[in-house]
Design an enzyme around this catalytic site. Structure first.
Site, PDB file in Angstrom:
ATOM      1  N   THR A   1       0.697  -1.209  -0.035  1.00 36.01           N
ATOM      2  CA  THR A   1       0.165   0.187  -0.108  1.00 36.01           C
ATOM      3  C   THR A   1       0.866   1.174  -0.112  1.00 36.01           C
ATOM      4  O   THR A   1       0.436   2.369  -0.646  1.00 36.01           O
ATOM      5  CB  THR A   1      -0.875  -0.136   1.336  1.00 36.01           C
ATOM      6  OG1 THR A   1      -1.900  -1.156   1.198  1.00 36.01           O
ATOM      7  CG2 THR A   1      -1.598   1.336   1.327  1.00 36.01           C
TER       8      THR A   1
ATOM      9  N   GLN B   1      -3.868 -20.822  19.297  1.00 30.53           N
ATOM     10  CA  GLN B   1      -4.553 -20.025  18.631  1.00 30.53           C
ATOM     11  C   GLN B   1      -4.952 -18.868  19.524  1.00 30.53           C
ATOM     12  O   GLN B   1      -5.369 -17.643  18.901  1.00 30.53           O
ATOM     13  CB  GLN B   1      -6.108 -20.406  18.355  1.00 30.53           C
ATOM     14  CG  GLN B   1      -6.077 -21.857  17.304  1.00 30.53           C
ATOM     15  CD  GLN B   1      -7.538 -22.275  17.275  1.00 30.53           C
ATOM     16  OE1 GLN B   1      -8.394 -21.708  17.659  1.00 30.53           O
ATOM     17  NE2 GLN B   1      -7.365 -23.752  16.783  1.00 30.53           N
TER      18      GLN B   1
HETATM   19  N1  ASN Z   1      -2.711  -5.494   0.655  1.00 27.87           N
HETATM   20  C1  ASN Z   1      -1.563  -4.229   0.963  1.00 27.87           C
HETATM   21  C2  ASN Z   1      -0.345  -5.152   0.908  1.00 27.87           C
HETATM   22  O1  ASN Z   1      -0.018  -6.098   1.801  1.00 27.87           O
HETATM   23  C3  ASN Z   1      -2.043  -3.897   2.623  1.00 27.87           C
HETATM   24  C4  ASN Z   1      -1.128  -2.851   2.789  1.00 27.87           C
HETATM   25  O2  ASN Z   1       0.083  -3.060   2.512  1.00 27.87           O
HETATM   26  N2  ASN Z   1      -1.375  -2.290   3.983  1.00 27.87           N
HETATM   27  O3  ASN Z   1       0.574  -5.124  -0.103  1.00 27.87           O
END
Ligand code: ASN
Length: 337
Positions: free
Chosen positions: A12, A273
């Site tokens: 992200t 868990q």
């Molecule tokens: N889907 C993204 C990833 O893991 C989530 C993130 O980076 N916040 O690449």
């Protein structure tokens, strides 16, 4: 001032919107430079950005990426003083754990970070992550180990977990103290006890059939569990159990299947868990039976670190008693005993 190499793997932090949702985008170095233009250059170490190919959403990550990361680290190890890995948050805990096991003892810090909101979006945490990781990379007290910097904390990489889907304080290490806290200043509560040394850069043999997880739950299918345990390609299994490591026994049938798998040489690692605390095989009769079945108590290792540890050790060619021995004790501070 130390020199830092930043490896951009995707995630992200560098994504941009598309009609299908966020996608990884090239050119992060230029975008970062624009965002850092106002930052005081004397307060941050000099850094270079290297973009990995292909850039991925870390949900797509496979262990082959760990080999690629390790190879890039090997190429540049002498030229830099510290390394920052920009990584998607979904599998960052797996990658940080895996690299800690592959590389072993380190003489320079390797710091993973990422963000929940892409760089440049309102309220993005991306710049804070990058600046924090860079400051930590240059800090003399930052331990020479694989760590994970996020929000206001530095965590041991193989103890970290993504705890929150939405929160900006997404990562924590519920079974281990933070390595550092980032407030107005940066404080390190205690020095790292891990031995430092020259890293190992040998790639692992990736075998996507070798490792599996068996989550226990009320109503689970004994037939399906037995089929998994009898699978001839299986080499290591995480038994994802209740509480202090208790299994359901199916009147001994699941235990018999576990014992048979263990006798065939499958390494069985018992992981709780529960979000916090450790496995104590033997606290209850149900758990004690696992000792007889050859199941290894995983102490307080996380599920992510357990999967990474099995994948790396098997990928390094460990088998049978050697593999079981390596699983029974901490390798890089990933569990308490
Ligand atoms: N889907 C993204 C990833 O893991 C989530 C993130 O980076 N916040 O690449």
């Amino acid at each position: 001032m130390p020199r830092v190499l930043m490896l951009y793997t995707g995630g992200t932090i560098g994504m941009q919107p598309s009609p299908q949702g966020y996608i990884p985008c090239a050119g992060l170095a230029e975008r970062l430079a624009a965002h850092l233009a106002l930052a005081d250059p004397y307060r941050l170490p000099a850094f270079d950005v290297l973009e990995m190919q292909p850039l991925i959403d870390s949900a797509e990550l496979m262990p082959e990426t760990w080999n690629r990361l390790v190879a890039v680290l090997e190429t540049h190890w002498q030229a830099y003083d510290a390394f920052v890995v920009l990584h998607g948050t979904d599998t960052m805990a797996y990658s940080a754990a895996a690299l800690s096991f592959v590389l072993g003892a380190l003489n320079k810090p390797v710091i993973f970070t990422g963000s929940q909101i892409p760089l440049g979006e309102p309220r993005s945490d991306a710049l804070n992550s990058v600046v924090s990781a860079l400051q930590l990379a240059a800090h003399p007290a930052t331990p020479c180990e694989v760590s994970l910097a996020f929000h206001d904390r530095l965590l041991r990489g193989n103890r970290a977990r993504k705890m929150r889907t939405q929160g900006l304080d997404a990562f924590d290490s519920p079974n281990f103290p933070w390595l550092a806290e980032l407030g107005i200043g940066i404080s390190f509560p205690q020095p790292s006890a891990l031995l430092s040394g020259k890293p190992n850069f040998a790639p692992i043999e990736v075998d996507d059939e070798a490792v599996a997880v068996l989550p226990l739950h009320p109503g689970m299918s004994l037939r399906r569990a037995k089929a998994l345990l009898a699978d001839k390609t299986l080499k290591g299994l995480v038994l994802y159990s209740y509480g202090v490591g208790n299994p359901l026994s199916f009147e001994g049938e699941l235990l018999d299947a576990l014992k048979a798998a263990s006798e065939r040489g499958v390494a069985l690692l018992n992981v709780t868990q529960c979000a916090q605390g450790e496995v104590v095989q033997g606290a209850y009769a149900t758990g004690a039976a696992l000792n007889q079945a050859g199941v290894i108590a995983g102490s307080d290792i996380t599920l992510e670190a357990a999967i990474a540890k099995l994948t790396v050790l098997i990928g390094q060619g460990l088998l049978g008693a050697t593999l079981r021995k390596a699983l029974s004790a901490p390798m890089r501070g990933e569990c308490s005993r």
